[in-house]
Design an enzyme around this catalytic site. Structure first.
Site, PDB file in Angstrom:
ATOM      1  N   SER A 289     -18.236  -2.646 -20.678  1.00 19.43           N
ATOM      2  CA  SER A 289     -17.445  -2.865 -19.845  1.00 19.43           C
ATOM      3  C   SER A 289     -15.950  -2.981 -20.032  1.00 19.43           C
ATOM      4  CB  SER A 289     -17.749  -3.911 -18.731  1.00 19.43           C
ATOM      5  OG  SER A 289     -16.847  -4.488 -17.709  1.00 19.43           O
TER       6      SER A 289
ATOM      7  N   TYR B 151     -20.879 -12.424 -17.253  1.00 18.63           N
ATOM      8  CA  TYR B 151     -20.690 -10.980 -17.237  1.00 18.63           C
ATOM      9  C   TYR B 151     -20.048 -10.270 -18.430  1.00 18.63           C
ATOM     10  CZ  TYR B 151     -20.555  -6.284 -15.693  1.00 18.63           C
ATOM     11  OH  TYR B 151     -20.584  -4.962 -15.548  1.00 18.63           O
TER      12      TYR B 151
END
Length: 275
Positions: free
Chosen positions: A159, A172
């Site tokens: 990400s 995350y």
């Protein structure tokens, strides 16, 4: 040349799009998802359009489940050539309510309100396990099929959080940073046995997981959604199809000397300083 490709988390929006694109190239696709109904839907759509796909129920956090899934793939499609580790996600228990801590937050008694000091270790562990262990275990199981073969590779899903962490989601962001680091480590580790390892780092794509965070019921942007668009030079969210070109390249012979890279696909978000 047709290859056997395993995709985890392929019942979701992003990886189902990649699965369909790879099937259109003539590859045989194994659709892995914890939700067999979602996997069946994607596999059926691929088969109906003339491709070859099977749906497999698998839990990326349970090695025995993955070993059983591998047996099914080997029996029905053959030896795995490419693994795409698409399973991942966030959890509310690893998320703060506000982007910045204010002194008055410590006095907030609103139900569900969380400061950094309220983050739940179990929620954080869940996020790390799903993203990192959920990448590690499938790789342990399926990379054995690839050792010594030509044209094999692993594609992880990191990400843009791994480059610059976003506010509110420390678990995350940290987990995806681990995926990026693991991608580089694994690329070196597997470099002598013919397995390339790379990763995509998607920016902001509207998915079932984040749609309510970024848009309202009438389709307008939330404050967080507005901030994202303002910080994205291309001025829009990504579409699932925006991942296809890089995926086909990294999984194909055109990237035969490419390994250990993490490629942002984020409309310029990670390159923009905000000024």
């Amino acid at each position: 040349m047709s290859k056997v490709i395993v995709l985890t988390g392929a019942g979701g929006v992003l990886c189902s799009t990649l699965a369909k694109a790879l099937a259109a190239e003539g590859h045989k696709i194994a659709i892995f998802d914890l939700r067999i109904e979602a996997a069946n839907k994607v596999a059926s759509e691929i088969n109906a359009s003339g491709g070859t796909a099977i749906a497999v129920a698998a839990n990326v956090l349970e090695k025995d489940s993955l070993i059983q899934a591998k047996k099914e793939v080997n029996e029905r499609l053959g030896s795995c050539d490419i693994l795409i580790n698409g399973a991942g996600g966030n959890h509310p228990l690893g998320t703060t309510s506000n982007p910045h801590l204010q002194e008055e937050d410590l006095l907030n008694t609103e139900e569900g309100f969380k400061t950094f000091f309220d983050l739940d270790p179990g929620g954080i562990k869940f996020v790390f396990d799903l993203n990192f262990i959920g990448t590690l275990l499938p790789t342990q199981v399926f990379a054995k099929d690839m050792v010594g073969k030509e044209g094999c590779s692993i594609l992880n899903i990191s990400s843009m959080n791994a480059f610059t962490p976003l506010t509110k989601i420390p678990a995350y962001s940290g987990a995806k940073a681990a995926v990026s680091n693991f991608t580089q480590w694994l690329a070196v580790h597997f470099s002598k046995v013919g397995i390339r390892v790379n990763a995509l780092a998607p920016g902001f794509f509207l998915t079932d997981q984040n749609r309510t965070l970024l848009t309202t019921e009438d389709g307008k942007l939330t404050p967080r959604g507005n901030t994202i668009i303002e910080q994205t030079p291309m001025g829009k969210f990504g579409e699932p199809e925006d991942l296809i070109g890089t995926t086909l390249w990294l999984c194909g012979e055109g990237a035969s000397f490419v390994t250990g890279v993490v490629i942002p696909i984020d409309g310029g978000f990670s390159a923009f300083s905000g000024v």
